[in-house]
Design an enzyme around this catalytic site. Structure first.
Site, PDB file in Angstrom:
ATOM      1  CB  CYS A 121       4.258  18.072 -12.434  1.00  0.00           C
ATOM      2  SG  CYS A 121       5.520  17.624 -11.196  1.00  0.00           S
ATOM      3  CB  CYS A 156       5.563  18.958  -6.337  1.00  0.00           C
ATOM      4  SG  CYS A 156       6.535  18.289  -7.711  1.00  0.00           S
ATOM      5  CB  CYS A 192       3.646  15.827  -7.883  1.00  0.00           C
ATOM      6  SG  CYS A 192       2.955  17.423  -8.399  1.00  0.00           S
ATOM      7  CG  HIS A 241      -2.029  -1.017   1.116  1.00  0.00           C
ATOM      8  ND1 HIS A 241      -2.865  -1.336   2.176  1.00  0.00           N
ATOM      9  CD2 HIS A 241      -2.425  -1.818   0.087  1.00  0.00           C
ATOM     10  CE1 HIS A 241      -3.717  -2.274   1.805  1.00  0.00           C
ATOM     11  NE2 HIS A 241      -3.466  -2.590   0.550  1.00  0.00           N
ATOM     12  CB  CYS A 247       5.203  21.608 -10.571  1.00  0.00           C
ATOM     13  SG  CYS A 247       4.089  20.676  -9.480  1.00  0.00           S
TER      14      CYS A 247
END
Length: 270
Positions: free
Chosen positions: A129, A157, A125, A117, A160
């Site tokens: 991206c 992130c 992100c 899991h 980005c």
């Protein structure tokens, strides 16, 4: 079963961490005892462990996962983990649905653990991206213990600057990035196949894996199908329904310590 094994597979569910002080989120009442603010909101574990909250209410989402991240970072694995490490003198692997990283914290190498899991100690992100999954080592989340909501700034992130989320497979999760987990699962499958091809005897020790989400139990039963060497340690659901193996209705740490003492007895020496 354990003495005669050439290799050992450890299959662990949420019950493995209970003796370390971690909640197992069993049923709404168990979850609400661990997190009283959510009782007032009427929110269950299944409703919070939903990726949709990262888009529509990120402070709520990161309040839940940020608290868990801090909890898992501060938790010391119980003595049973040390027993399993000592048993790892033979080839060993771990298959777990737990996202807490306790096996690695207890000294197991990352490359022998398959986290089906994902892991809360890694991020992805939310915007997709293209940034690869990265460690959460630098992430810090401040959570108000009364409201269980996170305060800005939230993890972002590095590519980005968009919102990040834990690299965990949640309920109804179509955006989970399996790039880190899939190689673990592939290595796990390859290892089991090589053991069968070489005729090596495998013992499976399953700990704290319930039937509500039976991924770990099924893995333990499949891996032990040919040998029947399954030891199932589970306080509430110890039955071995395929008729092969041993079920023990007791907690993880005490049972592993008792088994280790038995293995170290006269019959286990020499």
């Amino acid at each position: 079963m354990l003495r005669g094994a050439d290799a050992l597979l450890i299959c662990a569910g949420a019950g493995m961490g209970v003796d370390s002080g971690l909640p197992d989120f069993r049923g709404p009442e168990g979850f609400w005892r661990a997190y009283p603010p959510y009782r007032a909101l009427g929110l269950r574990f299944e409703e919070l462990a939903d990726p949709v909250h990262f888009a529509d209410d990120p402070e709520l989402a990161w309040g839940f996962y940020g608290h868990r991240l801090g909890l898992y970072r501060s938790t010391v694995p119980h003595e049973g983990f040390g027993v399993l490490r000592a048993w790892a003198r033979r080839p060993v692997r771990v298959f777990t649905s737990n996202v807490d990283g306790q096996f690695q914290r207890a000294g197991f190498a990352d490359d022998v653990v398959a986290e089906c899991h994902g892991s809360i100690h890694h991020l992805q992100c939310l915007t997709g991206c293209g940034q690869q999954v990265w460690p959460a080592d630098g992430a810090s989340v401040q959570v108000d213990p009364m409201t269980m909501r996170a305060a800005a700034p939230l993890p972002s992130c590095p590519a980005c600057g968009g919102l990040a989320r834990p690299n965990i497979l949640m309920f109804g999760d179509w955006s989970w990035d399996p790039a880190r987990t899939q190689p673990q699962l592939d290595a796990h499958t390859g290892w089991l196949r090589s053991l069968r091809a070489e005729g090596r005897r495998l013992a499976v020790v399953e700990i704290g894996a319930g039937t509500a989400v039976p991924t770990v139990r099924r893995q333990a039963e499949l891996a032990s199908a040919s040998s029947g060497a399954l030891v199932r340690i589970n306080v509430r659901e110890p039955a071995v329904r395929h008729g092969r193996g041993v079920g023990i209705a007791a907690p993880a740490a005490a049972t592993l310590l008792a088994l280790d003492e038995h293995l170290r007895g006269p019959a286990g020496r020499g």
